[in-house]
Write a protein that holds these residues in place. Structure first.
Motif, mmCIF file in Angstrom:
data_model
loop_
_atom_site.group_PDB
_atom_site.id
_atom_site.type_symbol
_atom_site.label_atom_id
_atom_site.label_comp_id
_atom_site.label_asym_id
_atom_site.label_seq_id
_atom_site.Cartn_x
_atom_site.Cartn_y
_atom_site.Cartn_z
ATOM 1 N N LEU A 12 20.784 19.650 6.214
ATOM 2 C CA LEU A 12 20.906 20.773 7.151
ATOM 3 C C LEU A 12 19.965 20.600 8.343
ATOM 4 N N ARG A 13 18.748 20.125 8.093
ATOM 5 C CA ARG A 13 17.791 19.904 9.186
ATOM 6 C C ARG A 13 18.305 18.850 10.168
ATOM 7 N N GLU A 14 19.087 17.897 9.659
ATOM 8 C CA GLU A 14 19.631 16.841 10.513
ATOM 9 C C GLU A 14 20.832 17.305 11.334
ATOM 10 N N GLY A 15 21.215 18.572 11.166
ATOM 11 C CA GLY A 15 22.318 19.122 11.946
ATOM 12 C C GLY A 15 23.662 19.079 11.270
ATOM 13 N N ALA A 16 23.698 18.700 10.000
ATOM 14 C CA ALA A 16 24.962 18.621 9.275
ATOM 15 C C ALA A 16 25.359 19.994 8.745
ATOM 16 N N ALA A 17 26.660 20.145 8.520
ATOM 17 C CA ALA A 17 27.166 21.299 7.789
ATOM 18 C C ALA A 17 27.325 20.894 6.334
ATOM 19 N N VAL A 18 26.923 21.764 5.427
ATOM 20 C CA VAL A 18 27.066 21.528 3.994
ATOM 21 C C VAL A 18 27.891 22.671 3.423
ATOM 22 N N ALA A 19 28.920 22.327 2.637
ATOM 23 C CA ALA A 19 29.814 23.341 2.074
ATOM 24 C C ALA A 19 29.592 23.460 0.573
ATOM 25 N N ALA A 20 29.552 24.686 0.083
ATOM 26 C CA ALA A 20 29.314 24.921 -1.346
ATOM 27 C C ALA A 20 30.117 26.133 -1.802
ATOM 28 N N PHE A 21 30.404 26.145 -3.093
ATOM 29 C CA PHE A 21 31.047 27.292 -3.734
ATOM 30 C C PHE A 21 30.032 27.881 -4.712
ATOM 31 N N PRO A 22 29.242 28.861 -4.277
ATOM 32 C CA PRO A 22 28.092 29.314 -5.080
ATOM 33 C C PRO A 22 28.435 30.051 -6.363
ATOM 34 N N GLU A 23 29.714 30.391 -6.579
ATOM 35 C CA GLU A 23 30.051 31.014 -7.859
ATOM 36 C C GLU A 23 29.851 30.039 -9.019
ATOM 37 N N GLY A 24 29.923 28.736 -8.712
ATOM 38 C CA GLY A 24 29.697 27.733 -9.740
ATOM 39 C C GLY A 24 30.880 27.491 -10.653
ATOM 40 N N SER A 25 31.990 28.210 -10.445
ATOM 41 C CA SER A 25 33.186 28.054 -11.263
ATOM 42 C C SER A 25 34.354 28.658 -10.494
ATOM 43 N N THR A 26 35.552 28.214 -10.797
ATOM 44 C CA THR A 26 36.718 28.825 -10.149
ATOM 45 C C THR A 26 37.107 30.117 -10.858
ATOM 46 N N TRP A 27 37.594 31.073 -10.061
ATOM 47 C CA TRP A 27 38.094 32.347 -10.562
ATOM 48 C C TRP A 27 39.536 32.513 -10.093
ATOM 49 N N CYS A 28 40.275 33.422 -10.708
ATOM 50 C CA CYS A 28 41.701 33.532 -10.406
ATOM 51 C C CYS A 28 41.980 34.179 -9.058
ATOM 52 N N GLY A 29 41.019 34.902 -8.489
ATOM 53 C CA GLY A 29 41.229 35.569 -7.213
ATOM 54 C C GLY A 29 41.327 37.074 -7.344
ATOM 55 N N ARG A 30 41.766 37.549 -8.493
ATOM 56 C CA ARG A 30 41.785 38.998 -8.731
ATOM 57 C C ARG A 30 40.426 39.486 -9.225
ATOM 58 N N ALA A 31 39.638 38.553 -9.708
ATOM 59 C CA ALA A 31 38.241 38.811 -10.065
ATOM 60 C C ALA A 31 37.415 37.715 -9.424
ATOM 61 N N GLN A 32 36.140 37.928 -9.295
ATOM 62 C CA GLN A 32 35.282 36.930 -8.666
ATOM 63 C C GLN A 32 33.927 36.904 -9.357
ATOM 64 N N GLY A 33 33.219 35.795 -9.154
ATOM 65 C CA GLY A 33 31.900 35.652 -9.739
ATOM 66 C C GLY A 33 30.805 36.047 -8.760
ATOM 67 N N THR A 34 29.571 35.962 -9.215
ATOM 68 C CA THR A 34 28.407 36.270 -8.393
ATOM 69 C C THR A 34 27.885 34.987 -7.761
ATOM 70 N N PHE A 35 27.537 35.050 -6.488
ATOM 71 C CA PHE A 35 26.980 33.886 -5.812
ATOM 72 C C PHE A 35 25.620 33.546 -6.405
ATOM 73 N N ARG A 36 25.472 32.319 -6.899
ATOM 74 C CA ARG A 36 24.195 31.840 -7.389
ATOM 75 C C ARG A 36 23.259 31.578 -6.213
ATOM 76 N N ARG A 37 21.961 31.772 -6.423
ATOM 77 C CA ARG A 37 21.031 31.831 -5.300
ATOM 78 C C ARG A 37 20.466 30.482 -4.864
ATOM 79 N N ALA A 38 20.500 29.472 -5.735
ATOM 80 C CA ALA A 38 19.745 28.241 -5.472
ATOM 81 C C ALA A 38 20.107 27.588 -4.147
ATOM 82 N N VAL A 39 21.403 27.468 -3.846
ATOM 83 C CA VAL A 39 21.815 26.761 -2.634
ATOM 84 C C VAL A 39 21.339 27.474 -1.373
ATOM 85 N N PHE A 40 21.134 28.779 -1.463
ATOM 86 C CA PHE A 40 20.685 29.534 -0.285
ATOM 87 C C PHE A 40 19.222 29.231 0.054
#
Length: 270
Positions: free
Chosen positions: A151-179
């Motif tokens: 990130l410091r080098e100017g790159a974009a980094v993409a993450a899915f902080p839920e840590g698992s896939t959900w069906c879309g009608r329910a969702q998980g909580t964003f895990r804090r570590a990547v932030f």
């Protein structure tokens, strides 16, 4: 697998809608999957020969992949900022990866096991993927440091902080570590909300890739479905000084569970 890893209760049997496949839909599905394969091979060929693909072309290529699978793409909101940026999104389907790259090409954060997959692992590494050892909690600070460095080098980094896939009608909580990486690098967080609907407007779980589902089964469901629309909401960026800690950033980036996306300023329909 470690007990601390996040899991979702969603399974293909209880959550995923399987479209009724009519005989005439089979040739169309085969053509769609063939088109997806050709686009993937074209991208792989460029990567193997060391071609530097401009970001606008990467975004277009990712949209083409989703569109080739028979899914229309609707992206709303402002363009993602340039410079170092942490993109985060809810996670439903394998389609989420090209959709997130269509917002802004980025270095993906993936589990370590992907690095050892035949062909795909080498390609992911060549594409700049950052691998995380999810089974070793002690390895997490090093991963966060590597993300912050990118990130410091100017790159974009993409993450899915839920840590698992959900069906879309329910969702998980964003895990804090990547932030923490965004805080350490002093870069904004770009929240993105992804959802899937049918052309008539009803939400659907058909594209979901959850539980013990197989990639082949998910690919076939998407290819045989009719009228799938991927809706991608690019929300307002969260500045690194929006809160005192990573918990606050995670809460600010977490999409509301019950509020419907506001599709008011459409910037792309493919």
């Amino acid at each position: 697998m470690s007990a601390w890893l996040p899991t979702a209760p969603c399974t293909p049997q209880t959550c995923v809608e399987a479209p009724a496949v009519r005989a005439r839909a089979v040739p169309r599905a085969v053509l769609r999957l063939g088109a997806v394969l050709l686009l993937l091979l074209a991208g792989i060929a460029l990567m193997l020969f060391g071609a530097r693909i401009p970001p606008p072309l990467v975004r277009r290529w990712c949209r083409w992949i989703v569109r080739a699978a028979g899914v229309r793409v609707r992206i709303t909101g402002a363009a993602a900022p340039t410079g170092g940026l942490l993109l985060v999104a809810n996670h439903i389907s394998w389609l989420d990866i090209p959709l997130l790259a269509a917002v802004r090409p980025a270095r993906m954060l993936a589990k370590r096991e992907v690095r050892h997959w035949p062909v795909a692992g080498a390609l992911a590494a060549r594409g700049g993927t950052l691998f995380i050892d999810r089974d070793r909690l002690r390895a997490l600070p090093d991963t966060v440091a590597r993300i912050a460095g990118a990130l410091r080098e100017g790159a974009a980094v993409a993450a899915f902080p839920e840590g698992s896939t959900w069906c879309g009608r329910a969702q998980g909580t964003f895990r804090r570590a990547v932030f923490q990486a965004a805080l350490d690098a002093g870069v904004p967080v770009q929240p993105v909300r992804i959802g899937y609907r049918l052309s008539g407007g009803r939400a659907t779980t058909t594209p979901a890739y959850v539980g013990d589902d197989t990639l082949l089964a998910s690919l076939w469901r998407v290819a045989t479905a009719h009228g799938l629309v991927a809706e991608v909401e690019v929300r307002a960026p969260v500045p690194p000084d929006a809160g005192p800690d990573r918990r606050t950033l995670a809460r600010a980036a977490q999409p509301p569970e019950t509020a419907a996306p506001a599709w008011t300023h459409t910037v792309l329909v493919a």
